[in-house]
Scaffold this motif. Structure first.
Motif, PDB file in Angstrom:
ATOM      1  N   LEU A 173       0.865  -1.173   0.000  1.00 12.82           N
ATOM      2  CA  LEU A 173       0.000   0.000   0.000  1.00 12.82           C
ATOM      3  C   LEU A 173       0.904   1.225   0.000  1.00 12.82           C
ATOM      4  O   LEU A 173       1.687   1.432   0.922  1.00 12.82           O
ATOM      5  CB  LEU A 173      -0.893   0.001   1.250  1.00 12.82           C
ATOM      6  CG  LEU A 173      -1.793   1.216   1.449  1.00 12.82           C
ATOM      7  CD1 LEU A 173      -2.827   1.328   0.335  1.00 12.82           C
ATOM      8  CD2 LEU A 173      -2.488   1.131   2.815  1.00 12.82           C
ATOM      9  N   GLY A 174       0.824   2.003  -1.080  1.00 16.09           N
ATOM     10  CA  GLY A 174       1.668   3.191  -1.208  1.00 16.09           C
ATOM     11  C   GLY A 174       0.837   4.418  -1.521  1.00 16.09           C
ATOM     12  O   GLY A 174      -0.320   4.308  -1.945  1.00 16.09           O
ATOM     13  N   TRP A 175       1.414   5.582  -1.323  1.00 21.14           N
ATOM     14  CA  TRP A 175       0.704   6.830  -1.540  1.00 21.14           C
ATOM     15  C   TRP A 175       1.688   7.952  -1.774  1.00 21.14           C
ATOM     16  O   TRP A 175       2.852   7.881  -1.396  1.00 21.14           O
ATOM     17  CB  TRP A 175      -0.162   7.176  -0.324  1.00 21.14           C
ATOM     18  CG  TRP A 175       0.630   7.174   0.957  1.00 21.14           C
ATOM     19  CD1 TRP A 175       1.422   8.187   1.442  1.00 21.14           C
ATOM     20  CD2 TRP A 175       0.762   6.096   1.884  1.00 21.14           C
ATOM     21  NE1 TRP A 175       2.030   7.799   2.622  1.00 21.14           N
ATOM     22  CE2 TRP A 175       1.635   6.523   2.913  1.00 21.14           C
ATOM     23  CE3 TRP A 175       0.227   4.813   1.953  1.00 21.14           C
ATOM     24  CZ2 TRP A 175       1.969   5.710   3.986  1.00 21.14           C
ATOM     25  CZ3 TRP A 175       0.570   3.996   3.027  1.00 21.14           C
ATOM     26  CH2 TRP A 175       1.437   4.458   4.032  1.00 21.14           C
ATOM     27  N   PHE A 176       1.220   8.985  -2.441  1.00 20.01           N
ATOM     28  CA  PHE A 176       1.918  10.265  -2.485  1.00 20.01           C
ATOM     29  C   PHE A 176       0.891  11.350  -2.732  1.00 20.01           C
ATOM     30  O   PHE A 176      -0.145  11.124  -3.345  1.00 20.01           O
ATOM     31  CB  PHE A 176       3.061  10.317  -3.510  1.00 20.01           C
ATOM     32  CG  PHE A 176       2.644  10.171  -4.956  1.00 20.01           C
ATOM     33  CD1 PHE A 176       2.057  11.229  -5.649  1.00 20.01           C
ATOM     34  CD2 PHE A 176       2.869   8.986  -5.631  1.00 20.01           C
ATOM     35  CE1 PHE A 176       1.702  11.102  -6.983  1.00 20.01           C
ATOM     36  CE2 PHE A 176       2.520   8.848  -6.967  1.00 20.01           C
ATOM     37  CZ  PHE A 176       1.930   9.912  -7.644  1.00 20.01           C
ATOM     38  N   VAL A 177       1.200  12.511  -2.202  1.00 18.94           N
ATOM     39  CA  VAL A 177       0.369  13.707  -2.398  1.00 18.94           C
ATOM     40  C   VAL A 177       1.287  14.769  -2.988  1.00 18.94           C
ATOM     41  O   VAL A 177       2.435  14.908  -2.569  1.00 18.94           O
ATOM     42  CB  VAL A 177      -0.266  14.174  -1.064  1.00 18.94           C
ATOM     43  CG1 VAL A 177      -0.987  15.492  -1.227  1.00 18.94           C
ATOM     44  CG2 VAL A 177      -1.212  13.097  -0.532  1.00 18.94           C
ATOM     45  N   TYR A 178       0.779  15.468  -3.990  1.00 17.39           N
ATOM     46  CA  TYR A 178       1.573  16.531  -4.595  1.00 17.39           C
ATOM     47  C   TYR A 178       1.913  17.579  -3.543  1.00 17.39           C
ATOM     48  O   TYR A 178       1.130  17.870  -2.642  1.00 17.39           O
ATOM     49  CB  TYR A 178       0.843  17.137  -5.790  1.00 17.39           C
ATOM     50  CG  TYR A 178       0.623  16.129  -6.896  1.00 17.39           C
ATOM     51  CD1 TYR A 178       1.688  15.373  -7.386  1.00 17.39           C
ATOM     52  CD2 TYR A 178      -0.631  15.906  -7.424  1.00 17.39           C
ATOM     53  CE1 TYR A 178       1.499  14.429  -8.389  1.00 17.39           C
ATOM     54  CE2 TYR A 178      -0.828  14.966  -8.430  1.00 17.39           C
ATOM     55  CZ  TYR A 178       0.241  14.229  -8.903  1.00 17.39           C
ATOM     56  OH  TYR A 178       0.053  13.297  -9.890  1.00 17.39           O
ATOM     57  N   GLU A 179       3.109  18.143  -3.672  1.00 16.57           N
ATOM     58  CA  GLU A 179       3.680  19.013  -2.635  1.00 16.57           C
ATOM     59  C   GLU A 179       2.743  20.141  -2.213  1.00 16.57           C
ATOM     60  O   GLU A 179       2.633  20.446  -1.032  1.00 16.57           O
ATOM     61  CB  GLU A 179       5.013  19.581  -3.123  1.00 16.57           C
ATOM     62  CG  GLU A 179       5.782  20.272  -2.030  1.00 16.57           C
ATOM     63  CD  GLU A 179       7.211  20.574  -2.441  1.00 16.57           C
ATOM     64  OE1 GLU A 179       8.009  20.822  -1.534  1.00 16.57           O
ATOM     65  OE2 GLU A 179       7.523  20.560  -3.646  1.00 16.57           O
ATOM     66  N   SER A 180       2.041  20.727  -3.160  1.00 17.69           N
ATOM     67  CA  SER A 180       1.165  21.856  -2.816  1.00 17.69           C
ATOM     68  C   SER A 180      -0.040  21.430  -1.987  1.00 17.69           C
ATOM     69  O   SER A 180      -0.747  22.285  -1.449  1.00 17.69           O
ATOM     70  CB  SER A 180       0.677  22.548  -4.097  1.00 17.69           C
ATOM     71  OG  SER A 180      -0.153  21.671  -4.846  1.00 17.69           O
ATOM     72  N   ARG A 181      -0.281  20.133  -1.850  1.00 16.44           N
ATOM     73  CA  ARG A 181      -1.458  19.627  -1.128  1.00 16.44           C
ATOM     74  C   ARG A 181      -1.102  18.783   0.091  1.00 16.44           C
ATOM     75  O   ARG A 181      -1.974  18.174   0.699  1.00 16.44           O
ATOM     76  CB  ARG A 181      -2.349  18.823  -2.079  1.00 16.44           C
ATOM     77  CG  ARG A 181      -2.947  19.666  -3.171  1.00 16.44           C
ATOM     78  CD  ARG A 181      -3.770  20.732  -2.547  1.00 16.44           C
ATOM     79  NE  ARG A 181      -4.490  21.510  -3.547  1.00 16.44           N
ATOM     80  CZ  ARG A 181      -5.230  22.533  -3.226  1.00 16.44           C
ATOM     81  NH1 ARG A 181      -5.340  22.908  -1.967  1.00 16.44           N
ATOM     82  NH2 ARG A 181      -5.848  23.211  -4.167  1.00 16.44           N
ATOM     83  N   GLN A 182       0.169  18.760   0.465  1.00 17.32           N
ATOM     84  CA  GLN A 182       0.592  17.985   1.637  1.00 17.32           C
ATOM     85  C   GLN A 182       0.052  18.578   2.927  1.00 17.32           C
ATOM     86  O   GLN A 182      -0.258  19.766   3.000  1.00 17.32           O
ATOM     87  CB  GLN A 182       2.113  17.968   1.726  1.00 17.32           C
ATOM     88  CG  GLN A 182       2.768  16.964   0.841  1.00 17.32           C
ATOM     89  CD  GLN A 182       4.246  16.904   1.125  1.00 17.32           C
ATOM     90  OE1 GLN A 182       5.000  17.716   0.604  1.00 17.32           O
ATOM     91  NE2 GLN A 182       4.647  15.960   1.940  1.00 17.32           N
ATOM     92  N   GLY A 183      -0.017  17.736   3.950  1.00 17.86           N
ATOM     93  CA  GLY A 183      -0.336  18.197   5.290  1.00 17.86           C
ATOM     94  C   GLY A 183      -1.820  18.423   5.549  1.00 17.86           C
ATOM     95  O   GLY A 183      -2.176  19.060   6.540  1.00 17.86           O
ATOM     96  N   ARG A 184      -2.683  17.893   4.717  1.00 15.73           N
ATOM     97  CA  ARG A 184      -4.127  18.087   4.889  1.00 15.73           C
ATOM     98  C   ARG A 184      -4.873  16.792   5.161  1.00 15.73           C
ATOM     99  O   ARG A 184      -6.097  16.767   5.156  1.00 15.73           O
ATOM    100  CB  ARG A 184      -4.693  18.773   3.656  1.00 15.73           C
ATOM    101  CG  ARG A 184      -4.049  20.142   3.447  1.00 15.73           C
ATOM    102  CD  ARG A 184      -4.482  20.793   2.188  1.00 15.73           C
ATOM    103  NE  ARG A 184      -3.651  21.976   1.979  1.00 15.73           N
ATOM    104  CZ  ARG A 184      -3.797  22.802   0.985  1.00 15.73           C
ATOM    105  NH1 ARG A 184      -4.743  22.617   0.095  1.00 15.73           N
ATOM    106  NH2 ARG A 184      -3.005  23.844   0.855  1.00 15.73           N
ATOM    107  N   GLY A 185      -4.126  15.705   5.352  1.00 15.61           N
ATOM    108  CA  GLY A 185      -4.738  14.419   5.662  1.00 15.61           C
ATOM    109  C   GLY A 185      -5.232  13.638   4.465  1.00 15.61           C
ATOM    110  O   GLY A 185      -5.854  12.582   4.620  1.00 15.61           O
ATOM    111  N   TYR A 186      -4.935  14.095   3.249  1.00 11.92           N
ATOM    112  CA  TYR A 186      -5.423  13.401   2.061  1.00 11.92           C
ATOM    113  C   TYR A 186      -4.797  12.010   1.916  1.00 11.92           C
ATOM    114  O   TYR A 186      -5.488  11.061   1.549  1.00 11.92           O
ATOM    115  CB  TYR A 186      -5.159  14.209   0.792  1.00 11.92           C
ATOM    116  CG  TYR A 186      -5.827  15.563   0.755  1.00 11.92           C
ATOM    117  CD1 TYR A 186      -7.110  15.760   1.262  1.00 11.92           C
ATOM    118  CD2 TYR A 186      -5.183  16.657   0.202  1.00 11.92           C
ATOM    119  CE1 TYR A 186      -7.722  17.002   1.208  1.00 11.92           C
ATOM    120  CE2 TYR A 186      -5.788  17.909   0.142  1.00 11.92           C
ATOM    121  CZ  TYR A 186      -7.054  18.070   0.645  1.00 11.92           C
ATOM    122  OH  TYR A 186      -7.657  19.302   0.595  1.00 11.92           O
TER     123      TYR A 186
END
Length: 169
Positions: A94-107
Motif C-alpha cells: 500500500l503506497g501513496w503520495f500527495v503533490y507538494e502543494s497539497r501535503q499536510g491536509r490528511g489526504y
C-alpha cells in the motif's frame, strides 16, 4: 483478473479513480523531483512513463493498482494511492503520495485508509505492507495513523526501507 469498468472509491472529501493520460504530466513532474528519492528517483520521463503504465497494468494483472486522488468538491487531482505488486515488490504494498502543494491536509491518510479497507474487503488479503524510506517522516506518520506497525523481519525491495505492516481491522 480485472474486468473492464472503472473502480471508484469515495470518502468524505475524496474520490479515488482510475488514472488517465491527463494525470501523467503531474505524475512525471513528481517523479523527476527530489521528492521521489524515497521511491528510487528522481526519474526521467521515460522511467516515469514506465512506472505510470505499471500502476495501470496492475489492475489487469492482479485486480488492484493505482488510483488517483481527487478532491470531491473541485475534482482537482492531489496525488495517488495504490496497491503495488509484481516482481519489484515482495508483498502487496500500500503506497501513496500527495503533490507538494497539497501535503499536510490528511489526504494521504484518508485515501490510503479507503483503499486499504477496499483491498481487505475485496481481495481478501491477510495483510499489506508499506515500504518507506527511513527519512520520510510524513509517510511514517501516515502508516502509523493507519495503525500499521513496523515489521523488522519482512522482506523489502530496498534493504534500507522500513516496512510497516497493515492488518485487516
Amino acid at each position: 483478473m480485472f474486468e473492464s469498468g472503472a473502480i471508484i472509491i469515495r470518502t468524505e472529501r475524496l474520490v479515488l479513480r482510475m488514472p488517465g493520460i491527463d494525470d501523467f504530466a503531474a505524475y512525471a513532474r513528481l517523479m523527476a523531483s527530489p521528492r521521489s528519492v524515497g521511491m528510487g528517483g528522481p526519474f526521467d520521463e521515460r522511467m516515469a512513463w514506465g512506472m505510470f503504465c505499471h500502476d495501470i497494468a496492475l489492475w489487469q494483472l492482479f485486480g488492484h493498482g493505482a488510483l488517483m486522488i481527487d478532491l470531491a468538491e473541485t475534482g482537482e487531482c492531489v496525488g495517488q494511492v495504490g496497491i503495488n505488486h509484481g516482481p519489484l515488490f515482495p508483498e502487496k504494498e500500500l503506497g501513496w503520495f500527495v503533490y507538494e502543494s497539497r501535503q499536510g491536509r490528511g489526504y494521504a491518510t484518508e485515501a490510503a485508509l479507503a483503499l486499504r479497507d477496499w483491498a481487505f474487503a475485496t481481495l481478501g488479503l491477510p495483510s499489506l505492507v508499506s515500504y518507506i524510506a527511513p527519512g520520510n517522516t510524513a509517510s511514517i506518520a501516515v502508516a502509523e495513523r493507519l495503525g500499521a506497525r513496523l515489521d523488522l523481519t519482512a522482506p523489502r525491495p530496498d534493504p534500507a526501507d522500513l516496512v510497516y505492516r497493515h492488518f485487516d481491522s
